[in-house]
Design a protein around this motif. Structure first.
Motif, PDB file in Angstrom:
ATOM      1  N   ALA A  10       0.707  -1.456  -0.037  1.00  0.00           N
ATOM      2  CA  ALA A  10      -0.191   0.072   0.180  1.00  0.00           C
ATOM      3  C   ALA A  10       0.987   1.205  -0.121  1.00  0.00           C
ATOM      4  CB  ALA A  10      -0.968   0.225   1.227  1.00  0.00           C
ATOM      5  N   LEU A  11       1.979   1.224   0.721  1.00  0.00           N
ATOM      6  CA  LEU A  11       2.843   2.297   0.773  1.00  0.00           C
ATOM      7  C   LEU A  11       3.752   2.660  -0.574  1.00  0.00           C
ATOM      8  CD1 LEU A  11       3.764   4.558   2.887  1.00  0.00           C
ATOM      9  CD2 LEU A  11       5.693   3.136   3.643  1.00  0.00           C
ATOM     10  N   ALA A  12       3.783   1.753  -1.314  1.00  0.00           N
ATOM     11  CA  ALA A  12       4.568   1.446  -2.635  1.00  0.00           C
ATOM     12  C   ALA A  12       3.465   2.093  -3.511  1.00  0.00           C
ATOM     13  CB  ALA A  12       5.144   0.287  -3.066  1.00  0.00           C
ATOM     14  N   ALA A  13       2.241   1.786  -3.456  1.00  0.00           N
ATOM     15  CA  ALA A  13       1.279   2.366  -4.227  1.00  0.00           C
ATOM     16  C   ALA A  13       0.986   3.815  -4.120  1.00  0.00           C
ATOM     17  CB  ALA A  13       0.123   1.536  -4.028  1.00  0.00           C
ATOM     18  N   VAL A  14       0.819   4.327  -2.805  1.00  0.00           N
ATOM     19  CA  VAL A  14       0.835   5.383  -2.484  1.00  0.00           C
ATOM     20  C   VAL A  14       1.973   6.391  -3.013  1.00  0.00           C
ATOM     21  CG1 VAL A  14       0.393   7.444  -0.720  1.00  0.00           C
ATOM     22  CG2 VAL A  14      -0.793   5.199  -0.735  1.00  0.00           C
ATOM     23  N   THR A  15       2.996   6.040  -2.943  1.00  0.00           N
ATOM     24  CA  THR A  15       4.439   6.517  -3.350  1.00  0.00           C
ATOM     25  C   THR A  15       4.380   6.668  -4.909  1.00  0.00           C
ATOM     26  OG1 THR A  15       5.588   5.723  -0.995  1.00  0.00           O
ATOM     27  CG2 THR A  15       6.934   6.595  -3.104  1.00  0.00           C
ATOM     28  N   SER A  16       4.009   5.615  -5.409  1.00  0.00           N
ATOM     29  CA  SER A  16       4.147   5.663  -6.973  1.00  0.00           C
ATOM     30  C   SER A  16       2.939   6.807  -7.521  1.00  0.00           C
ATOM     31  CB  SER A  16       3.812   4.286  -7.305  1.00  0.00           C
ATOM     32  OG  SER A  16       4.909   3.598  -7.014  1.00  0.00           O
ATOM     33  N   GLY A  17       1.776   6.684  -6.857  1.00  0.00           N
ATOM     34  CA  GLY A  17       0.768   7.660  -7.453  1.00  0.00           C
ATOM     35  C   GLY A  17       1.031   8.965  -7.057  1.00  0.00           C
ATOM     36  N   LEU A  18       1.625   9.452  -5.891  1.00  0.00           N
ATOM     37  CA  LEU A  18       1.887  10.708  -5.686  1.00  0.00           C
ATOM     38  C   LEU A  18       3.247  11.018  -6.602  1.00  0.00           C
ATOM     39  CD1 LEU A  18       1.767  10.735  -1.702  1.00  0.00           C
ATOM     40  CD2 LEU A  18      -0.149  11.858  -3.341  1.00  0.00           C
ATOM     41  N   GLY A  19       4.205  10.490  -6.621  1.00  0.00           N
ATOM     42  CA  GLY A  19       5.218  10.739  -7.626  1.00  0.00           C
ATOM     43  C   GLY A  19       4.602  11.046  -8.920  1.00  0.00           C
ATOM     44  N   LEU A  20       3.838  10.168  -9.623  1.00  0.00           N
ATOM     45  CA  LEU A  20       3.079  10.364 -10.854  1.00  0.00           C
ATOM     46  C   LEU A  20       2.148  11.648 -11.001  1.00  0.00           C
ATOM     47  CD1 LEU A  20       2.118   6.755 -11.737  1.00  0.00           C
ATOM     48  CD2 LEU A  20       4.227   8.201 -12.496  1.00  0.00           C
ATOM     49  N   LEU A  21       1.801  11.996  -9.723  1.00  0.00           N
ATOM     50  CA  LEU A  21       1.057  13.278  -9.926  1.00  0.00           C
ATOM     51  C   LEU A  21       1.599  14.409  -9.999  1.00  0.00           C
ATOM     52  CD1 LEU A  21      -2.036  12.328  -7.571  1.00  0.00           C
ATOM     53  CD2 LEU A  21      -2.202  12.620  -9.969  1.00  0.00           C
ATOM     54  N   VAL A  22       2.779  14.353  -9.180  1.00  0.00           N
ATOM     55  CA  VAL A  22       3.752  15.512  -9.186  1.00  0.00           C
ATOM     56  C   VAL A  22       4.606  15.612 -10.597  1.00  0.00           C
ATOM     57  CG1 VAL A  22       6.142  16.304  -8.090  1.00  0.00           C
ATOM     58  CG2 VAL A  22       4.238  15.308  -6.529  1.00  0.00           C
ATOM     59  N   ILE A  23       4.938  14.490 -11.072  1.00  0.00           N
ATOM     60  CA  ILE A  23       5.499  14.471 -12.567  1.00  0.00           C
ATOM     61  C   ILE A  23       4.652  15.153 -13.554  1.00  0.00           C
ATOM     62  CG2 ILE A  23       6.381  13.236 -14.225  1.00  0.00           C
ATOM     63  CD1 ILE A  23       7.648  11.484 -12.227  1.00  0.00           C
ATOM     64  N   ARG A  24       3.180  14.681 -13.514  1.00  0.00           N
ATOM     65  CA  ARG A  24       2.307  15.320 -14.496  1.00  0.00           C
ATOM     66  C   ARG A  24       1.895  16.717 -14.156  1.00  0.00           C
ATOM     67  NH1 ARG A  24      -3.942  13.012 -14.897  1.00  0.00           N
ATOM     68  NH2 ARG A  24      -4.844  14.480 -16.431  1.00  0.00           N
ATOM     69  N   TRP A  25       1.934  16.978 -12.714  1.00  0.00           N
ATOM     70  CA  TRP A  25       1.733  18.477 -12.560  1.00  0.00           C
ATOM     71  C   TRP A  25       2.746  19.539 -12.966  1.00  0.00           C
ATOM     72  CZ3 TRP A  25       4.641  21.711  -9.491  1.00  0.00           C
ATOM     73  CH2 TRP A  25       4.150  23.151  -9.068  1.00  0.00           C
ATOM     74  N   GLY A  26       3.954  18.876 -13.003  1.00  0.00           N
ATOM     75  CA  GLY A  26       5.117  19.719 -13.325  1.00  0.00           C
ATOM     76  C   GLY A  26       5.129  19.882 -15.003  1.00  0.00           C
ATOM     77  N   PHE A  27       4.955  18.788 -15.613  1.00  0.00           N
ATOM     78  CA  PHE A  27       4.915  18.741 -16.965  1.00  0.00           C
ATOM     79  C   PHE A  27       3.716  19.583 -17.480  1.00  0.00           C
ATOM     80  CE2 PHE A  27       8.319  15.534 -16.645  1.00  0.00           C
ATOM     81  CZ  PHE A  27       8.850  15.697 -17.922  1.00  0.00           C
ATOM     82  N   ASP A  28       2.826  19.602 -16.958  1.00  0.00           N
ATOM     83  CA  ASP A  28       1.571  20.446 -17.319  1.00  0.00           C
ATOM     84  C   ASP A  28       1.989  21.828 -17.298  1.00  0.00           C
ATOM     85  OD1 ASP A  28       0.004  18.282 -17.799  1.00  0.00           O
ATOM     86  OD2 ASP A  28      -1.024  18.276 -16.052  1.00  0.00           O
ATOM     87  N   HIS A  29       2.794  22.238 -16.121  1.00  0.00           N
ATOM     88  CA  HIS A  29       3.052  23.757 -16.037  1.00  0.00           C
ATOM     89  C   HIS A  29       4.136  23.885 -17.123  1.00  0.00           C
ATOM     90  CE1 HIS A  29       1.151  25.405 -12.400  1.00  0.00           C
ATOM     91  NE2 HIS A  29       1.037  23.989 -12.123  1.00  0.00           N
ATOM     92  N   LEU A  30       4.909  23.013 -17.389  1.00  0.00           N
ATOM     93  CA  LEU A  30       6.128  23.280 -18.376  1.00  0.00           C
ATOM     94  C   LEU A  30       5.439  23.344 -19.756  1.00  0.00           C
ATOM     95  CD1 LEU A  30       9.122  23.456 -18.750  1.00  0.00           C
ATOM     96  CD2 LEU A  30       9.282  21.044 -18.994  1.00  0.00           C
TER      97      LEU A  30
END
Length: 332
Positions: free
Chosen positions: A140-160
Motif C-alpha cells: 500500500a505504501l509503495a502504491a501511494v508513493t508511486s501515485g503521488l510521484g506520478l501526480l507530481v510529475i504530471r503537474w510539473g509537465f503540465d506547467h512546463l
C-alpha cells in the motif's frame, strides 16, 4: 559471508526448486479462471463467426479490437479478482521466500543440525502468512508513493507545457519530446518505488522487524549505499523477466498456433517463460538476502525497530502551533 552476493544468488539451494514451483503455480492458478472463461467465450462466439474465422494468418488489429468486444462480460471482473489474488499470493511468497533463503539458516540451521529437515513448502507458507500484514502495508505504501510521484510529475509537465506554449516551443518539443520525457520519468519513478518496496521487505524479514516506517528508511539507506546492486539490480531483473514474457506474446502474435499440436507447443513455451521469470525472481530474493547480510551493512541491521516518531512529531508541532495561536488570541 560471500563478497559477491549477485553471483552467489544464482546458485540454487535446498528449497529453491520448491520456491520456484510455488511462484509458477501462483501465476498459473491465478490466470486459470480468466483463461477458461476466455476460451469458453471464444468457443461459443467468435470461433463460430466467419468475420473472424475466414481471416487468413494472424488477425488484424481492428479484428482484435472487435474480438475484445465479443469476450464474456464477466471477464474484466474475473481478471481483476485474479490480479488481486496474484498480488496477495505474491506478498506471501516474497515474505516466505526471504525467510527461507536466510543465509545463516541455510548454512547452519538448528533444525537441520539436529537431523530435522523442515519442509520447504510448509516453512515458506507459514512464514509468508506470518508476514502477510506487513507485506500488504509495504504494498500500500509503495502504491501511494508511486501515485503521488506520478501526480507530481504530471503537474510539473503540465506547467512546463503551458509555459512552452507561451514561450513558443516547437511542436516537436511540445507533442513528442515533453510527453516522452514525462513517460520516461514516470517509469523511472515507478521502478524506483518498486525497488524501494522490495528492499523494505528484505529489511523487514531479515531483521525480524514489524515497523514498516523504520524499515522504509533503512531500505533507502541500503539503496543509497549500493545504487548498482540495490535499485538498479532490481529494475534490471524485473525488466528482464517482463521482457521474457512479452517476447513469447510477441512471437505468438507473429506466428499464431494452428491445431492442437501448435497450441500445446505454445502452452509449453509459455510455461517455460513462467519458470524463467520465477528463477529470476528467486535470484532477486536470494541476492537481496545475501547483500543485506554483508558486514558493510551491519550498522543498519543494528538499528532499533522502534517507530521513527513522525506522528509524534506532527502531534507536537500541531500542539505547539495551537498553543501559540491561543496565547496570541488572548494577548490580542
Amino acid at each position: 559471508m560471500t563478497q559477491r552476493p549477485l553471483r552467489a544468488g544464482l546458485d540454487l539451494v535446498r528449497g529453491s526448486v520448491s520456491l520456484i514451483l510455488l511462484r509458477v503455480l501462483l501465476v498459473l492458478l491465478a490466470a486459470l479462471p480468466a483463461l477458461l472463461l476466455t476460451l469458453g467465450g471464444l468457443a461459443t462466439g467468435p470461433a463460430r463467426q466467419p468475420y473472424f474465422t475466414d481471416v487468413q494468418g494472424r488477425l488484424p488489429l481492428f479484428h482484435l479490437s472487435r474480438l475484445m468486444d465479443a469476450l464474456p462480460s464477466g471477464l474484466m471482473a474475473v481478471a481483476l479478482l485474479a490480479t488481486a489474488l496474484t498480488l496477495l499470493g505474491e506478498q506471501l511468497l516474497v515474505a516466505g521466500g526471504l525467510a527461507w533463503l536466510a543465509p545463516d539458516r541455510l548454512s547452519h540451521g538448528s533444525g537441520e543440525a539436529a537431523g530435522k529437515v523442515p519442509s520447504a513448502w510448509r516453512t515458506i507458507l507459514a512464514h509468508g502468512l506470518g508476514w502477510l500484514w506487513p507485506m500488504l502495508k509495504v504494498l500500500a505504501l509503495a502504491a501511494v508513493t508511486s501515485g503521488l510521484g506520478l501526480l507530481v510529475i504530471r503537474w510539473g509537465f503540465d506547467h512546463l507545457t503551458r509555459h512552452g506554449e507561451v514561450a513558443g516551443y516547437s511542436g516537436l518539443a511540445l507533442r513528442v519530446r515533453l510527453p516522452a520525457l514525462q513517460a520516461l520519468l514516470g517509469l523511472l519513478w515507478v521502478a524506483l518505488s518498486g525497488a524501494w518496496a522490495f528492499w523494505c521487505r528484505v529489511v523487514l524479514v531479515a531483521d525480524g522487524r514489524r515497523t514498516v516506517r523504520s524499515a522504509w528508511l533503512l531500505a533507502m539507506r541500503v539503496m543509497w549505499r549500493h545504487p548498482l546492486r540495490g535499485p538498479l539490480f532490481y529494475v534490471l531483473v524485473t525488466l528482464l523477466a517482463q521482457l521474457g514474457s512479452g517476447a513469447v506474446l510477441a512471437v505468438w502474435r507473429q506466428t499464431p498456433p494452428t491445431g492442437v499440436g501448435g497450441a500445446l507447443l505454445w502452452s509449453g513455451t509459455w510455461v517455460l517463460a513462467l519458470v524463467l521469470a520465477a528463477f529470476l525472481w528467486h535470484w532477486l530474493l536470494r541476492a537481496g538476502r545475501l547483500l543485506y547480510a554483508q558486514p558493510a551493512l551491519a550498522d543498519l541491521r543494528a538499528q532499533s525497530d522502534g517507530p521513527i516518531g513522525v506522528w509524534a512529531a506532527l502531534r507536537r508541532l500541531v500542539s505547539h502551533v495551537w498553543s501559540r495561536a491561543r496565547k496570541t488570541r488572548r494577548g490580542g
